[in-house]
Scaffold this active site. Structure first.
Site, PDB file in Angstrom:
ATOM      1  N   HIS A 168     -53.160 -45.973 -17.966  1.00 42.93           N
ATOM      2  CA  HIS A 168     -54.076 -46.636 -18.902  1.00 42.93           C
ATOM      3  C   HIS A 168     -53.356 -46.821 -20.240  1.00 42.93           C
ATOM      4  CE1 HIS A 168     -57.417 -47.330 -21.615  1.00 42.93           C
ATOM      5  NE2 HIS A 168     -58.072 -47.755 -20.549  1.00 42.93           N
TER       6      HIS A 168
ATOM      7  N   LYS B 133     -63.702 -42.315 -20.029  1.00 47.60           N
ATOM      8  CA  LYS B 133     -62.782 -41.816 -21.073  1.00 47.60           C
ATOM      9  C   LYS B 133     -63.202 -40.395 -21.476  1.00 47.60           C
ATOM     10  CE  LYS B 133     -61.739 -46.520 -22.297  1.00 47.60           C
ATOM     11  NZ  LYS B 133     -61.157 -47.446 -23.267  1.00 47.60           N
TER      12      LYS B 133
ATOM     13  N   GLU C 168     -54.193 -46.296 -23.136  1.00 48.72           N
ATOM     14  CA  GLU C 168     -54.324 -45.167 -24.069  1.00 48.72           C
ATOM     15  C   GLU C 168     -53.340 -44.059 -23.710  1.00 48.72           C
ATOM     16  OE1 GLU C 168     -58.561 -44.910 -23.543  1.00 48.72           O
ATOM     17  OE2 GLU C 168     -58.717 -46.850 -24.552  1.00 48.72           O
TER      18      GLU C 168
ATOM     19  N   GLY D 248     -62.021 -52.045 -25.918  1.00 36.65           N
ATOM     20  CA  GLY D 248     -62.866 -51.386 -26.915  1.00 36.65           C
ATOM     21  C   GLY D 248     -63.028 -52.178 -28.203  1.00 36.65           C
TER      22      GLY D 248
ATOM     23  N   GLU E  30     -55.524 -55.087 -18.109  1.00 35.30           N
ATOM     24  CA  GLU E  30     -56.290 -54.824 -19.332  1.00 35.30           C
ATOM     25  C   GLU E  30     -55.460 -55.222 -20.547  1.00 35.30           C
ATOM     26  OE1 GLU E  30     -59.407 -51.571 -18.529  1.00 35.30           O
ATOM     27  OE2 GLU E  30     -57.542 -50.541 -18.961  1.00 35.30           O
TER      28      GLU E  30
ATOM     29  N   SER F  36     -63.436 -54.870 -22.712  1.00 37.66           N
ATOM     30  CA  SER F  36     -64.711 -55.402 -23.212  1.00 37.66           C
ATOM     31  C   SER F  36     -65.460 -56.232 -22.175  1.00 37.66           C
ATOM     32  CB  SER F  36     -64.497 -56.209 -24.498  1.00 37.66           C
ATOM     33  OG  SER F  36     -63.954 -55.382 -25.502  1.00 37.66           O
TER      34      SER F  36
ATOM     35  N   ASN G  35     -64.707 -46.231 -16.418  1.00 39.99           N
ATOM     36  CA  ASN G  35     -63.779 -45.303 -17.052  1.00 39.99           C
ATOM     37  C   ASN G  35     -64.526 -44.674 -18.226  1.00 39.99           C
ATOM     38  OD1 ASN G  35     -61.737 -44.005 -18.399  1.00 39.99           O
ATOM     39  ND2 ASN G  35     -60.641 -45.875 -19.007  1.00 39.99           N
TER      40      ASN G  35
HETATM   41  P1  PGA Z   1     -63.717 -51.218 -22.687  1.00 42.68           P
HETATM   42  O1  PGA Z   1     -62.571 -50.285 -22.022  1.00 42.68           O
HETATM   43  O2  PGA Z   1     -64.516 -51.768 -21.560  1.00 42.68           O
HETATM   44  O3  PGA Z   1     -64.495 -50.298 -23.572  1.00 42.68           O
HETATM   45  O4  PGA Z   1     -62.986 -52.287 -23.458  1.00 42.68           O
HETATM   46  C1  PGA Z   1     -61.939 -50.657 -20.850  1.00 42.68           C
HETATM   47  C2  PGA Z   1     -60.858 -49.666 -20.493  1.00 42.68           C
HETATM   48  O5  PGA Z   1     -60.209 -49.139 -21.425  1.00 42.68           O
HETATM   49  O6  PGA Z   1     -60.623 -49.353 -19.322  1.00 42.68           O
END
Ligand code: PGA
Length: 250
Positions: free
Chosen positions: A96, A11, A98, A174, A168, A213, A9
């Site tokens: 997601h 982003k 976000e 993140g 997640e 992460s 992803n």
């Molecule tokens: P990350 O993001 O691996 O940077 O924690 C994962 C995601 O948001 O899909």
């Protein structure tokens, strides 16, 4: 056995040239991924077509990060499933955290997107996961149960074969704070049971990814868990070598 799918992803990162570059690096290393592991790259909408050209003829698949659940119309700034399908998109990340947090997407609205994506012959990667407050309050199972039941409402057993789930925990995205393999697997087992309740045996075949992460140094342990069938990777997907290290960890 569910298929192992490692999806990047990206982003809102990488300009056009950088996206093309990263996609070509992923293609270059993709042959070294473990047998049976599918690699997916999910750039921003405006780079999908260019990335599609780069990955053509390779085993790397194309994913988008969102879509709007109508074919066309007065929805300024949105992109429909049929438009994504026409480019050659195979996977669409939906719900997601976000999107839930910054764009106030509800389980019910995401359910419309799930059906829209399935109707256009693509595969939703449906994201679920609890906030830190929810985990601390001990309501993780309730939250994830509601997200699965409402977000996947009226998905048939046949359609479920094309659904991917990404668990997640929001506090792990993140932040560098990864869920322990056991902590993650416990929720994956919950999700597996909910899927089987919803659609019977077809629920046993659904890929359930972990996200939050996931990195080269923790991927092996996470992917070794009984119900962790892949990863949705943010930060570590922005470097082809790290992405491959996760794709070859199982
Ligand atoms: P990350 O993001 O691996 O940077 O924690 C994962 C995601 O948001 O899909």
């Amino acid at each position: 056995m569910p298929k192992t799918i490692i999806a990047g992803n990206w982003k809102m990162n990488k300009n056009l040239a950088e996206s093309v570059q990263l996609a070509s690096e992923v293609v270059k290393v993709s042959g070294k991924a473990s047998a049976g592991v599918e690699l997916v790259v999910c750039p921003v909408f405006t780079h999908l077509e260019a990335v599609k050209e780069v990955i053509k003829g390779s085993a790397v698949k194309l994913g988008a990060q969102n879509c709007y659940p109508a074919d066309s119309g007065a929805f300024t700034g949105e992109v429909s499933g049929s438009m994504l399908k026409a480019i050659g998109v195979e996977y669409v990340i939906l719900g997601h955290s976000e999107r839930r947090q910054y764009f106030h997407e509800s389980n019910e609205f995401i359910n419309k997107k799930v059906h829209h994506v399935l109707a256009h012959g693509m595969k939703p990667i449906y994201c679920v996961g609890e906030l830190l407050e929810e985990r601390e309050k001990g309501v993780t199972h309730q939250v994830v149960t509601e997200q699965i039941n409402a977000g996947l409402a009226n998905v048939t057993a046949d359609q479920m074969k094309n659904v991917v789930i990404a668990y997640e925990p929001v506090w792990a995205i993140g932040t560098g704070k990864v869920a322990s393999p056991e902590q993650a697997n416990e929720v994956h087992i919950l999700i597996r049971n909910l899927l089987v309740k919803l659609v019977g045996d077809a629920g046993k075949e659904v890929t359930i990814q972990y996200g939050g992460s996931m990195k080269p140094d923790n991927a092996k342990e996470l992917l070794a868990q009984s119900e962790i069938n892949g990863g949705l990777i943010g930060g570590a997907a922005l470097k082809a070598d790290d992405f491959l290290a996760i794709g070859s960890a199982k």
